[in-house]
Design an enzyme around this catalytic site. Structure first.
Site, PDB file in Angstrom:
ATOM      1  N   ASP A  24      60.714  54.882   8.330  1.00 38.75           N
ATOM      2  CA  ASP A  24      60.863  56.013   9.108  1.00 38.75           C
ATOM      3  C   ASP A  24      61.261  56.211  10.272  1.00 38.75           C
ATOM      4  OD1 ASP A  24      60.529  58.816   9.225  1.00 38.75           O
ATOM      5  OD2 ASP A  24      58.755  58.701  10.089  1.00 38.75           O
ATOM      6  N   ASN A  26      64.190  56.556  11.964  1.00 40.67           N
ATOM      7  CA  ASN A  26      66.328  56.278  12.401  1.00 40.67           C
ATOM      8  C   ASN A  26      66.215  57.296  13.048  1.00 40.67           C
ATOM      9  OD1 ASN A  26      65.605  54.318   9.893  1.00 40.67           O
ATOM     10  ND2 ASN A  26      66.921  56.013   8.976  1.00 40.67           N
ATOM     11  N   GLY A  27      65.656  58.467  13.208  1.00 38.31           N
ATOM     12  CA  GLY A  27      66.444  59.852  14.280  1.00 38.31           C
ATOM     13  C   GLY A  27      66.342  59.153  15.728  1.00 38.31           C
ATOM     14  N   TRP A  29      65.229  56.399  16.864  1.00 39.01           N
ATOM     15  CA  TRP A  29      65.481  55.013  17.414  1.00 39.01           C
ATOM     16  C   TRP A  29      66.781  55.031  17.465  1.00 39.01           C
ATOM     17  CZ3 TRP A  29      70.572  52.643  16.201  1.00 39.01           C
ATOM     18  CH2 TRP A  29      70.562  51.433  16.527  1.00 39.01           C
ATOM     19  N   ARG A  37      72.000  61.006  15.113  1.00 40.79           N
ATOM     20  CA  ARG A  37      70.878  60.372  14.383  1.00 40.79           C
ATOM     21  C   ARG A  37      71.560  59.486  13.386  1.00 40.79           C
ATOM     22  NH1 ARG A  37      65.700  63.319  13.726  1.00 40.79           N
ATOM     23  NH2 ARG A  37      65.820  62.473  12.000  1.00 40.79           N
ATOM     24  N   HIS A  41      70.320  56.240  10.871  1.00 47.61           N
ATOM     25  CA  HIS A  41      71.185  55.615   9.455  1.00 47.61           C
ATOM     26  C   HIS A  41      71.369  54.787   9.449  1.00 47.61           C
ATOM     27  CE1 HIS A  41      68.644  59.830   8.815  1.00 47.61           C
ATOM     28  NE2 HIS A  41      69.543  60.584   9.076  1.00 47.61           N
ATOM     29  N   SER A  69      64.183  62.345   1.055  1.00 49.48           N
ATOM     30  CA  SER A  69      63.223  62.826  -0.135  1.00 49.48           C
ATOM     31  C   SER A  69      63.353  64.519  -0.300  1.00 49.48           C
ATOM     32  CB  SER A  69      61.722  63.519   0.955  1.00 49.48           C
ATOM     33  OG  SER A  69      62.543  63.843   1.429  1.00 49.48           O
ATOM     34  N   GLU A  71      62.719  67.735   0.629  1.00 51.04           N
ATOM     35  CA  GLU A  71      62.550  68.374   1.981  1.00 51.04           C
ATOM     36  C   GLU A  71      63.899  67.999   3.036  1.00 51.04           C
ATOM     37  OE1 GLU A  71      59.629  66.496   1.022  1.00 51.04           O
ATOM     38  OE2 GLU A  71      58.532  68.126   0.111  1.00 51.04           O
ATOM     39  N   TRP A  73      66.351  67.437   2.145  1.00 50.39           N
ATOM     40  CA  TRP A  73      67.863  68.487   1.701  1.00 50.39           C
ATOM     41  C   TRP A  73      68.215  69.552   2.656  1.00 50.39           C
ATOM     42  CZ3 TRP A  73      71.826  67.152  -1.304  1.00 50.39           C
ATOM     43  CH2 TRP A  73      71.049  66.573  -2.152  1.00 50.39           C
ATOM     44  N   LEU A 135      64.451  40.541  -8.506  1.00 55.87           N
ATOM     45  CA  LEU A 135      63.167  41.216  -8.042  1.00 55.87           C
ATOM     46  C   LEU A 135      63.982  43.026  -8.119  1.00 55.87           C
ATOM     47  CD1 LEU A 135      61.850  42.284  -4.868  1.00 55.87           C
ATOM     48  CD2 LEU A 135      64.289  42.629  -4.333  1.00 55.87           C
ATOM     49  N   GLU A 211      46.778  49.751  -0.899  1.00 52.41           N
ATOM     50  CA  GLU A 211      46.914  49.769   0.082  1.00 52.41           C
ATOM     51  C   GLU A 211      47.969  50.361   1.979  1.00 52.41           C
ATOM     52  OE1 GLU A 211      43.963  48.193   1.592  1.00 52.41           O
ATOM     53  OE2 GLU A 211      43.141  47.997  -0.346  1.00 52.41           O
TER      54      GLU A 211
END
Ligand code: IPE
Ligand code: IPE
Ligand code: MG
Length: 247
Positions: A24, A26-27, A29, A37, A41, A69, A71, A73, A135, A211
């Protein structure tokens, strides 16, 4: 099911097997620099590379990144298009390097909402990296925790209606098998950048005993040193899973 163990003074604390990240900031920044924005990204891609390398260095087996997410969209069309374009670009450009590093990429979320070009790119990267064993990288795309649980409920209800499953047989394991994360252990550590203290609909089932670490930095500024610091903080935590401390 996840193996649930305690760190005791006689055993060195384990590194988290599975790290999940809410990427979280990016915008913010970008706005801090007077940029659109989208530039945030783009800059966030560097942090993805840093985190991936940090995980390989630390011996972390699974990294799950919240990329977009359900949302999200609802954001302006041009922002959505730029995030999708970047994902496609990332999948195409990084394929060789991801293979070389032994990274197995999977994209989890509602694929139906993605456009054909993005779907083709993610099918391709999943196929190209399927043999990676160092990984596991899960990119959560068009994903939300509630949406995932609803989908699981629908799948299980369908099996009940078809007479294949008795409702009394629905337990944690069966529900987990109907989630996008089927077969994956729960995250041990969740990192959210940009200093926000919320889950924003991320992995609501899987984070039950994870955690949580909130990092103040904005995602594009997140480095492998930040990842290593988060792992060290995790190693100082005592996980109890609702039980009492063994000491
Ligand atoms: C996270 O950064 C990336 C996505 C949600 C795609 P944001 O875009 O949410 O950045 P902020 O939170 O507005 O700064
Ligand atoms: C969560 O961040 C989604 C991703 C990081 C992909 P958001 O920026 O969408 O969440 P809110 O709006 O701050 O809760
Ligand atoms: Mg945000």
């Amino acid at each position: 099911m996840t193996s649930r163990s305690y760190a005791t003074p006689s055993t060195p604390p384990p590194v988290p097997g599975h790290v999940a990240v809410i990427m979280d900031g990016n915008g913010r920044w970008a706005s801090d620099r007077g940029l659109p924005r989208q530039e945030g990204h783009r800059a966030g891609m560097t942090a993805v590379r840093e985190t991936l390398e940090g995980c390989v260095e630390a011996g972390i087996e699974t990294l799950t990144l919240f990329a977009f997410s359900t949302e999200n969209w609802e954001r302006p069309e041009e922002e959505v298009a730029s995030v999708m374009g970047l994902l496609k670009y990332y999948a195409e450009k990084e394929e060789a390097e991801l293979r070389e590093k032994g990274v197995r990429v999977r994209i989890l979320g509602d694929r139906e909402r993605l456009d054909d070009g993005v779907r083709a790119a993610i099918d391709r990267i999943e196929e190209a990296t399927a043999d990676g064993s160092r990984l596991r990288l899960n990119l959560m795309l068009s994903y939300s925790g509630r949406d995932e649980i609803l989908r699981a409920a629908r799948l299980l209800a369908g099996r009940v209606a078809a007479g294949e499953l008795d409702p009394a047989e629905i337990d944690e394991e069966r529900l987990e098998d109907a989630l996008y994360t089927r077969g994956l252990p729960d995250p041990d550590l969740l990192i959210r950048t940009s200093g926000e203290f919320r889950l924003s609909n991320f992995m609501l089932w899987q984070l039950a005993y994870t955690e949580i670490l909130i990092a103040p930095v904005l995602w594009p500024d997140f480095t492998r040193e930040d990842l290593h610091a988060a792992v060290q903080e995790y190693q100082r935590r005592e996980r109890r899973f609702g039980r009492v401390s063994p000491s």
